[in-house]
Design a protein around this motif. Structure first.
Motif, PDB file in Angstrom:
ATOM      1  N   GLY A 108      66.088  38.764 -43.498  1.00  0.00           N
ATOM      2  CA  GLY A 108      64.870  39.636 -43.469  1.00  0.00           C
ATOM      3  C   GLY A 108      65.017  40.900 -43.719  1.00  0.00           C
ATOM      4  N   ASP A 109      63.802  41.723 -43.476  1.00  0.00           N
ATOM      5  CA  ASP A 109      64.056  43.230 -43.897  1.00  0.00           C
ATOM      6  C   ASP A 109      64.351  43.900 -42.678  1.00  0.00           C
ATOM      7  OD1 ASP A 109      63.505  45.375 -45.126  1.00  0.00           O
ATOM      8  OD2 ASP A 109      61.242  45.420 -45.075  1.00  0.00           O
TER       9      ASP A 109
ATOM     10  N   VAL B 121      57.205  44.530 -35.671  1.00  0.00           N
ATOM     11  CA  VAL B 121      56.092  43.375 -35.926  1.00  0.00           C
ATOM     12  C   VAL B 121      55.894  42.889 -37.054  1.00  0.00           C
ATOM     13  CG1 VAL B 121      53.659  43.328 -35.926  1.00  0.00           C
ATOM     14  CG2 VAL B 121      54.263  44.466 -33.938  1.00  0.00           C
ATOM     15  N   ARG B 122      56.487  43.583 -38.243  1.00  0.00           N
ATOM     16  CA  ARG B 122      56.532  43.503 -39.576  1.00  0.00           C
ATOM     17  C   ARG B 122      57.782  42.530 -39.737  1.00  0.00           C
ATOM     18  NH1 ARG B 122      58.106  46.270 -43.854  1.00  0.00           N
ATOM     19  NH2 ARG B 122      58.962  47.823 -42.487  1.00  0.00           N
ATOM     20  N   TYR B 123      58.715  42.473 -38.846  1.00  0.00           N
ATOM     21  CA  TYR B 123      59.818  41.648 -38.938  1.00  0.00           C
ATOM     22  C   TYR B 123      59.548  40.328 -38.569  1.00  0.00           C
ATOM     23  CZ  TYR B 123      64.552  39.982 -38.919  1.00  0.00           C
ATOM     24  OH  TYR B 123      65.652  38.997 -39.273  1.00  0.00           O
ATOM     25  N   TYR B 127      59.387  36.800 -40.486  1.00  0.00           N
ATOM     26  CA  TYR B 127      59.861  35.423 -40.021  1.00  0.00           C
ATOM     27  C   TYR B 127      59.165  34.455 -40.250  1.00  0.00           C
ATOM     28  CZ  TYR B 127      61.410  32.404 -36.173  1.00  0.00           C
ATOM     29  OH  TYR B 127      61.608  31.373 -35.368  1.00  0.00           O
ATOM     30  N   GLU B 128      57.869  34.552 -39.652  1.00  0.00           N
ATOM     31  CA  GLU B 128      56.828  33.494 -39.595  1.00  0.00           C
ATOM     32  C   GLU B 128      56.499  32.984 -41.112  1.00  0.00           C
ATOM     33  OE1 GLU B 128      55.714  31.890 -37.020  1.00  0.00           O
ATOM     34  OE2 GLU B 128      56.462  33.052 -35.518  1.00  0.00           O
ATOM     35  N   LYS B 129      56.310  34.115 -41.823  1.00  0.00           N
ATOM     36  CA  LYS B 129      56.110  33.659 -43.457  1.00  0.00           C
ATOM     37  C   LYS B 129      57.342  33.004 -44.186  1.00  0.00           C
ATOM     38  CE  LYS B 129      53.757  37.428 -44.887  1.00  0.00           C
ATOM     39  NZ  LYS B 129      53.914  38.860 -45.382  1.00  0.00           N
ATOM     40  N   PHE B 130      58.616  33.384 -43.586  1.00  0.00           N
ATOM     41  CA  PHE B 130      59.609  32.689 -44.308  1.00  0.00           C
ATOM     42  C   PHE B 130      59.767  31.130 -43.714  1.00  0.00           C
ATOM     43  CE2 PHE B 130      64.150  31.396 -43.068  1.00  0.00           C
ATOM     44  CZ  PHE B 130      64.651  31.306 -44.415  1.00  0.00           C
ATOM     45  N   LEU B 175      65.649  38.510 -33.985  1.00  0.00           N
ATOM     46  CA  LEU B 175      64.594  38.827 -33.297  1.00  0.00           C
ATOM     47  C   LEU B 175      64.916  38.946 -31.620  1.00  0.00           C
ATOM     48  CD1 LEU B 175      62.106  36.139 -34.772  1.00  0.00           C
ATOM     49  CD2 LEU B 175      61.951  38.578 -34.624  1.00  0.00           C
ATOM     50  N   LYS B 176      66.058  38.104 -31.347  1.00  0.00           N
ATOM     51  CA  LYS B 176      66.445  38.485 -29.794  1.00  0.00           C
ATOM     52  C   LYS B 176      67.005  39.667 -29.565  1.00  0.00           C
ATOM     53  CE  LYS B 176      67.093  36.451 -26.112  1.00  0.00           C
ATOM     54  NZ  LYS B 176      65.864  35.777 -25.363  1.00  0.00           N
TER      55      LYS B 176
END
Ligand SMILES: CC(C)(COP(=O)(O)OP(=O)(O)OC[C@H]1O[C@@H](n2cnc3c(N)ncnc32)[C@H](O)[C@@H]1OP(=O)(O)O)[C@@H](O)C(=O)NCCC(=O)NCCS
Ligand SMILES: CC(C)(COP(=O)(O)OP(=O)(O)OC[C@H]1O[C@@H](n2cnc3c(N)ncnc32)[C@H](O)[C@@H]1OP(=O)(O)O)[C@@H](O)C(=O)NCCC(=O)NCCS
Lengths: 328, 328
Positions: A108-109, B121-123, B127-130, B175-176
């Motif tokens: 991811g980014d 938030v963008r990340y 992730y959800e989009k992925f 994310l964690k």
């Protein structure tokens, strides 16, 4: 302890917290300033590159007969352009870099730039160590697979290979982001190896696999040993480069560095070429297996093609890199 | 253009370069200052935590009968401690965090912290989009596998699953690191799914696999649909949380947020529980397959165990999370 004492302690802690808050506020401001500087640098670097390209293009127009004086001026400009390019590259090393497509998809980014020279060296070091450890594990597993013919052991080994090569591609992409000049082929090599290990994974047990199995395990043992030698070489290079980088370290000269590199390389190269010959031999064995015994599964010919590809890519890259290193 | 004009242009570019150099020098200084502030904040946060723990420990000693006044003071201190903990957590969000063991092994020692709230938030969004995109691809492939029974198509699908779940574990670890409160089980869930997909990959084609195949493909179709619903829910939460975070955005209140969440959740939960039942049913089918037909390969029982594990873990985590959310 009475409550009031505790309360006093708390108040003291409170004062310290206020300090922390201020420190954090300042920190966030710095972060924003930093961001501004980065943006400015990016723009300016882009501008420099653009203008330089324009100047270089104009220089190319001076083709016909030019006076000696003019010639000197042109050469001067060309020399300065080259130097400037190196300077801009140097500045870029301290700025964050966007990840490539592959890392964007996997991670991811998120920014994986390392901005500090020492940390970069440490990261590379870590990468070499990772390869070493995994190679030792691989060596042991390949060895056990030569002694025992258990499917579970075999699968564990092949899973390890898939995971190892896949992880290498990720780490090498991170190295690339951080300015490593690793050749595209070596990264492609590890992608192809991941695919090859994946094919092995789904290659059904049967006559063909049993006929190739032992040779494949020997090949892995050999490759692990070569990797160990490569580790020695890369480690030596890294150590010497680091020493060269430290201004006050006078132990190593550029000449000493080059002569060491040459000795290392001429020791390593024969082993590499034997490895490539082994890959060609694997391809050849697999090619024969597509004919006899009959009814070969598709895995045989795919693996044959992959080994051939690895052989061709490896040998041509190495044959291309080494003379380039001589010219340096 | 004459050479002298070019030379003049170069000199101008040179002046701009000097500016760039200054900017870069300042930037590197800022970077070092930043580092210093980070270190200071880390130390101070540690100190605050340590002292707070001491105070809390002392507070616990006041067990016996205390006067009303004392009681109030104790409660005061406890309240402030709680608040301070939240404040420290907030400050930590702006500081880089060390990666966990898993990321360290895969990526090496590289920093994947995102220091900016918007980028975080963008990340997450990304992730959800992925997940969404990969689920659509998975849905299509599972669907084709229901229509056609080609081994190659099947393998492509299973390889996709291995890669997808493996990538999820990496992204979730990132994310964690960046402060997500994602439950350990969901990450473990994706590890287990990676292993399960790996087992499927090496499960030899045969009677047992053919008997399970269709059910497995239906299961995947169902899961993809549930994932799509989950995406809608998470996306909604994310959008509303973002709106809550923006101070001047008055469209959404905490109550509105909660009521939306409840509606989303009660819509989602039945689908989730059907999914869990499906997992249990898979485990049951596989359990029967270990007996008839005879000579089941080990993959059948391992997959049975994994589906059982997923079922138990999923249902207990969800049953534990939902009442917790009510209490909030
Ligand atoms: C030929 C060889 C020894 C030259 O190594 P070198 O002197 O480091 O070569 P270069 O100067 O081109 O290296 C450029 C960069 O690529 C890296 N690199 C070179 N070969 C690499 C490889 N095979 N894997 C990973 N990184 C490699 C170097 O470490 C260097 O990194 P840096 O920019 O971060 O310092 C090396 O490429 C090699 O070992 N190749 C053989 C690999 C192989 O065939 N493996 C299969 C065995 S059969
Ligand atoms: C039950 C559920 C809807 C609750 O979601 P929620 O309201 O976001 O739950 P929480 O408040 O505990 O979430 C805490 C964090 O974990 C994340 N999270 C929750 N469940 C997640 C999951 N299954 N996968 C990834 N992340 C998840 C949330 O996005 C949130 O992240 P944040 O801290 O970055 O904002 C959710 O956990 C879920 O969808 N679970 C079902 C997953 C499942 O069973 N899949 C298999 C299908 S059969």
């Amino acid at each position: 302890m009475s409550i009031d004492t505790l309360r006093n302690e708390w108040d003291e802690l409170n004062r310290e917290y206020t300090e922390l808050e201020n420190c954090n506020r300042l920190y966030i401001e710095l972060l924003e300033q930093l961001h501004g500087h980065q943006q400015k640098s990016f723009n300016e670097i882009k501008h420099q590159r653009y203008r330089m390209n324009q100047i270089t293009a104009s220089l190319r127009q001076f083709k016909g007969p030019v006076s000696a004086e003019e010639k000197e001026k042109i050469e001067d400009l060309q020399r300065m352009t080259l130097k400037r390019k190196a300077q801009l590259h140097e500045i870029e090393q301290s700025l964050p870099t966007k990840s490539g497509r592959y890392l964007q998809i996997i991670l991811g980014d998120v920014n994986v730039s390392i901005l500090n020279r020492n940390d970069k060296v440490r990261y590379k070091d870590d990468y070499e160590k990772f390869k070493l450890i995994l190679n030792v594990i691989g060596l042991i597993m390949a060895f056990f697979n030569l002694i025992f013919n258990y499917r579970a052991l075999e699968l564990a080994f092949i899973f390890l290979l898939v995971w190892y090569y896949c992880t290498l591609t990720i780490r090498e992409s991170i190295l690339k982001v951080n300015g490593s000049r690793i050749k595209g082929w070596w990264r492609a090599h590890h992608f192809i190896s991941t695919v090859a290990a994946g094919v092995l994974l789904v290659w059904p047990q049967g006559e063909h696999w049993q006929l190739f199995r032992t040779q494949f395990m020997y090949f892995n043992v050999y490759i692990s040993i070569v990797q160990y030698l490569q580790f020695g070489y890369q480690k030596g290079l890294l150590y010497r480069l680091k020493a060269l980088g430290e201004r006050h370290n006078m132990d190593i000269t550029i000449e000493g560095f080059h002569s060491w590199m040459w000795r290392g390389l001429s020791f390593l190269l024969p082993f590499l070429f034997i490895g490539y010959a082994f890959q060609a031999y694997n391809a050849w064995t697999l090619f024969k297996l597509t004919y006899t015994p009959a009814d070969a599964p598709w895995h045989v010919s795919v693996m044959c093609g992959l080994f051939l590809l690895l052989f061709v890519g490896n040998i041509s890259t190495t044959l291309w890199v080494v003379p380039e290193k001589i010219r340096e």
